[in-house]
Scaffold this motif. Structure first.
Motif, short mmCIF file in Angstrom:
data_model
loop_
_atom_site.label_atom_id
_atom_site.label_comp_id
_atom_site.label_asym_id
_atom_site.label_seq_id
_atom_site.Cartn_x
_atom_site.Cartn_y
_atom_site.Cartn_z
N PRO A 107 1.24 16.34 -5.55
CA PRO A 107 2.25 16.36 -4.34
C PRO A 107 0.89 15.69 -3.46
O PRO A 107 1.60 14.28 -2.18
CB PRO A 107 1.79 17.58 -3.76
N GLY A 108 -0.61 14.80 -3.87
CA GLY A 108 -0.92 14.61 -2.53
C GLY A 108 -0.71 12.34 -3.20
O GLY A 108 -0.74 11.90 -1.65
N TRP A 109 -0.23 12.40 -4.54
CA TRP A 109 0.57 11.01 -4.47
C TRP A 109 1.19 10.85 -3.82
O TRP A 109 1.53 9.53 -2.82
CB TRP A 109 0.29 10.56 -5.87
N PHE A 110 2.42 11.53 -3.54
CA PHE A 110 3.44 11.43 -2.78
C PHE A 110 3.39 12.33 -1.20
O PHE A 110 4.63 11.63 -0.45
CB PHE A 110 4.67 12.31 -3.42
N ARG A 111 1.84 12.06 -0.95
CA ARG A 111 1.50 11.82 0.45
C ARG A 111 0.50 9.99 0.77
O ARG A 111 0.39 10.11 1.76
CB ARG A 111 0.71 13.17 1.09
N LEU A 112 1.16 9.99 0.24
CA LEU A 112 0.06 8.25 -0.19
C LEU A 112 0.36 7.62 1.68
O LEU A 112 -0.45 7.15 2.01
CB LEU A 112 0.59 7.33 -1.12
N THR A 113 1.02 7.32 1.36
CA THR A 113 1.75 6.40 2.80
C THR A 113 0.55 7.57 4.50
O THR A 113 -0.23 6.39 4.79
CB THR A 113 2.92 6.54 3.25
N GLU A 114 1.28 8.28 4.18
CA GLU A 114 0.66 9.34 5.14
C GLU A 114 -0.89 9.03 5.38
O GLU A 114 -1.76 8.69 5.98
CB GLU A 114 0.57 10.97 5.34
N ILE A 115 -1.82 9.17 3.68
CA ILE A 115 -3.45 9.78 3.26
C ILE A 115 -4.20 7.95 3.94
O ILE A 115 -4.30 7.41 4.58
CB ILE A 115 -3.57 9.20 1.67
N LEU A 116 -3.02 6.79 3.59
CA LEU A 116 -3.61 5.12 3.54
C LEU A 116 -3.93 5.22 5.30
O LEU A 116 -4.71 4.20 5.49
CB LEU A 116 -2.67 4.56 3.28
N ARG A 117 -2.25 5.45 5.60
CA ARG A 117 -2.84 5.51 7.15
C ARG A 117 -3.92 6.87 8.31
O ARG A 117 -4.36 6.39 9.84
CB ARG A 117 -1.52 5.93 7.90
N ASP A 118 -4.12 7.77 7.73
CA ASP A 118 -5.26 8.83 8.25
C ASP A 118 -6.61 8.29 8.75
O ASP A 118 -7.28 7.17 8.02
CB ASP A 118 -5.20 9.94 7.17
N GLY A 277 -5.59 -6.37 -12.09
CA GLY A 277 -5.32 -5.68 -12.99
C GLY A 277 -7.33 -5.55 -13.30
O GLY A 277 -8.00 -6.40 -13.34
N PRO A 278 -7.08 -4.48 -14.42
CA PRO A 278 -5.43 -3.51 -15.09
C PRO A 278 -5.52 -2.88 -14.03
O PRO A 278 -6.33 -2.09 -13.29
CB PRO A 278 -5.90 -3.09 -16.07
N LEU A 279 -3.85 -2.42 -14.73
CA LEU A 279 -3.62 -1.92 -13.15
C LEU A 279 -4.53 0.15 -13.47
O LEU A 279 -4.31 0.64 -11.97
CB LEU A 279 -1.64 -1.14 -13.94
N ASP A 280 -5.08 0.47 -14.79
CA ASP A 280 -4.93 1.75 -14.51
C ASP A 280 -6.75 1.38 -14.03
O ASP A 280 -7.11 2.71 -12.94
CB ASP A 280 -5.85 1.99 -15.91
N ALA A 281 -7.56 0.81 -13.64
CA ALA A 281 -8.36 0.31 -12.92
C ALA A 281 -8.02 0.86 -11.42
O ALA A 281 -8.83 1.43 -10.10
CB ALA A 281 -9.25 -0.58 -13.34
N ALA A 282 -6.93 0.00 -10.48
CA ALA A 282 -6.49 -0.48 -9.79
C ALA A 282 -6.03 0.71 -9.32
O ALA A 282 -6.47 1.03 -8.03
CB ALA A 282 -5.16 -1.47 -9.64
N MET A 283 -5.79 1.06 -10.30
CA MET A 283 -4.69 3.19 -10.15
C MET A 283 -6.25 4.04 -9.93
O MET A 283 -6.02 5.22 -8.56
CB MET A 283 -4.00 3.72 -10.43
N TRP A 284 -7.45 4.13 -10.37
CA TRP A 284 -8.43 5.54 -10.58
C TRP A 284 -9.36 4.65 -8.87
O TRP A 284 -9.44 5.23 -8.39
CB TRP A 284 -9.62 5.52 -11.62
N GLY A 285 -9.04 3.63 -7.81
CA GLY A 285 -9.40 3.56 -7.24
C GLY A 285 -8.28 4.08 -5.72
O GLY A 285 -8.73 4.40 -5.07
N MET A 286 -7.06 3.88 -5.93
CA MET A 286 -6.16 4.43 -5.45
C MET A 286 -6.35 5.92 -5.44
O MET A 286 -6.62 6.53 -4.14
CB MET A 286 -5.34 4.34 -5.72
N TYR A 287 -6.61 6.38 -6.19
CA TYR A 287 -6.64 8.26 -6.40
C TYR A 287 -7.66 8.42 -5.36
O TYR A 287 -7.49 9.55 -4.80
CB TYR A 287 -7.19 8.23 -7.99
N GLU A 288 -8.97 7.71 -5.78
CA GLU A 288 -9.98 8.25 -4.81
C GLU A 288 -9.60 7.88 -3.25
O GLU A 288 -9.82 9.06 -2.36
CB GLU A 288 -11.22 7.12 -4.27
#
Ligand SMILES: C[S@@+](CC[C@H](N)C(=O)[O-])C[C@H]1O[C@@H](n2cnc3c(N)ncnc32)[C@H](O)[C@@H]1O
Length: 334
Positions: A107-118, A277-288
């Motif tokens: 659910p958090g990932w699907f609120r990402l836009t809101e999170i990025l604007r917070d 890249g790699p995508l995995d490293a980028a995504m773990w950064g976004m996960y934060e």
């Protein structure tokens, strides 16, 4: 000269990538791979074993076939090699807890836009801020199998022969330390992790019968005094949790605490130096961002810079797990 036609296929795949995740989770919930391994290999047998209609079994099998998780010979299904090894519940390397590790964050990932604007400032510890012993136990039930594999790999690649005491920063289940003391005669270790986690670390150390060789230290590696009798240290799979200033400070503390001639290994998801890249490293950064921490993806060059700034010499880098983990190492002058 032929013109490359620009199409929407790639964009469509990315826009519905979440459907693959959902199908994998459902297949694991329904124990599809385990049923196949136990001999339910026809559509009808699988529908019965999973307690779903023939129609829904067919839908699921069609998807996992297309995803390459399952293969078919005539009317008989069998697991692809990685599914057989990691997704069958009684297989020694069963890794479904790790594969579904971030399921609660969907659910958090699907609120990402809101999170990025917070505009609210991030917290230092992100997901680790509210850990309890119970949540740490569930967390490390997921990291343990994958951590043991990484720990074994670490001990194959890093020769700690002749070293006396390993400092394992954010050691979690103790996977790296357990492998290290079992592999290198005379080596002892100390696992430093947050207080709720250390309760769980002790359970893993007991399970492996290594409590006489591995100590635990409950604390926060950004502030807790580090042991000063270690001649080697590892920090694995914590990197994206922190920003550059925090990682630089921790590595400087490790350098200060290590014995002269000691070696330090930073293992983590790192971006290539072009940052693409790699995508995995980028995504773990976004996960934060999803977890609310100040962490981010760090590049290999940045990590080399952190070690050099701390005073480490002979700083070197190596692929650890292709596409996933990288290792940057250095030595404290003797
Ligand atoms: C993804 S786990 C990795 C565990 C282990 N190193 C492995 O690779 O299997 C990250 C660990 O770092 C620990 N950690 C994160 N920040 C920490 C801090 N500031 N002090 C101590 N431990 C920390 C977490 O509690 C967690 O156990």
């Amino acid at each position: 000269m032929s013109e490359t036609r620009i199409g929407t296929t790639r964009l469509q795949r990315i826009s519905r990538a979440y459907t693959e995740t959902a199908v994998l989770y459902a297949a694991l919930d329904l124990e599809l791979f385990t049923h196949i391994a136990r001999g339910a290999t026809s559509l009808a047998a699988l529908a019965e074993a999973m307690d779903v209609s023939l129609l829904n079994a067919e839908r699921l099998l069609t998807c996992v076939l297309a995803m390459g998780l399952v293969e078919r010979n005539g009317d008989t299904y069998h697991n692809a090699p990685d599914s057989a090894r990691y997704l069958v519940s009684d297989a020694p390397a069963y890794a479904a807890p790790w594969m579904t590790f971030t399921r609660g964050d969907v659910p958090g990932w699907f609120r990402l836009t809101e999170i990025l604007r917070d505009p609210a400032p991030p917290s230092t510890l992100g997901m680790y801020a509210d850990l309890t012993v119970a949540s740490a136990r569930a967390y490390h039930a997921a990291t343990y199998s994958i951590g043991m594999g990484a720990g074994r790999r670490f001990c194959r690649e890093v020769d700690l022969t002749g070293r006396h005491r390993l400092l394992d920063l954010g050691g979690g289940s103790g996977a790296y330390s357990i492998n290290a003391v079992q592999r290198f005669d005379g080596l002892r270790a100390v696992v430093l992790d947050l207080p709720p986690v250390i309760e769980v670390t002790r359970e893993y150390l007991e399970r492996h019968d290594v409590t006489d060789r591995i100590d635990t230290l409950a604390g926060d590696f950004t502030v807790t005094a580090l042991p000063r009798d270690c001649d080697c240290a590892v920090m694995a799979s914590n990197l994206p949790i922190y920003d550059a200033a925090a990682i630089r400070a921790v590595i400087a503390r490790v350098h200060d605490a290590l014995l002269p001639g000691g070696e330090f290994h930073l293992v983590g998801e790192m971006l290539d130096n072009d940052g693409a890249g790699p995508l995995d490293a980028a995504m773990w950064g976004m996960y934060e961002a999803v977890c609310g921490s100040a962490g981010r993806a760090h590049s290999i060059a940045e990590c080399i810079g952190y070690l050099e700034a701390a005073g480490f010499v002979d700083v070197a880098e190596a692929v650890f797990v292709p596409g996933t983990l990288h290792r940057v190492s250095g030595v404290k002058r003797g």
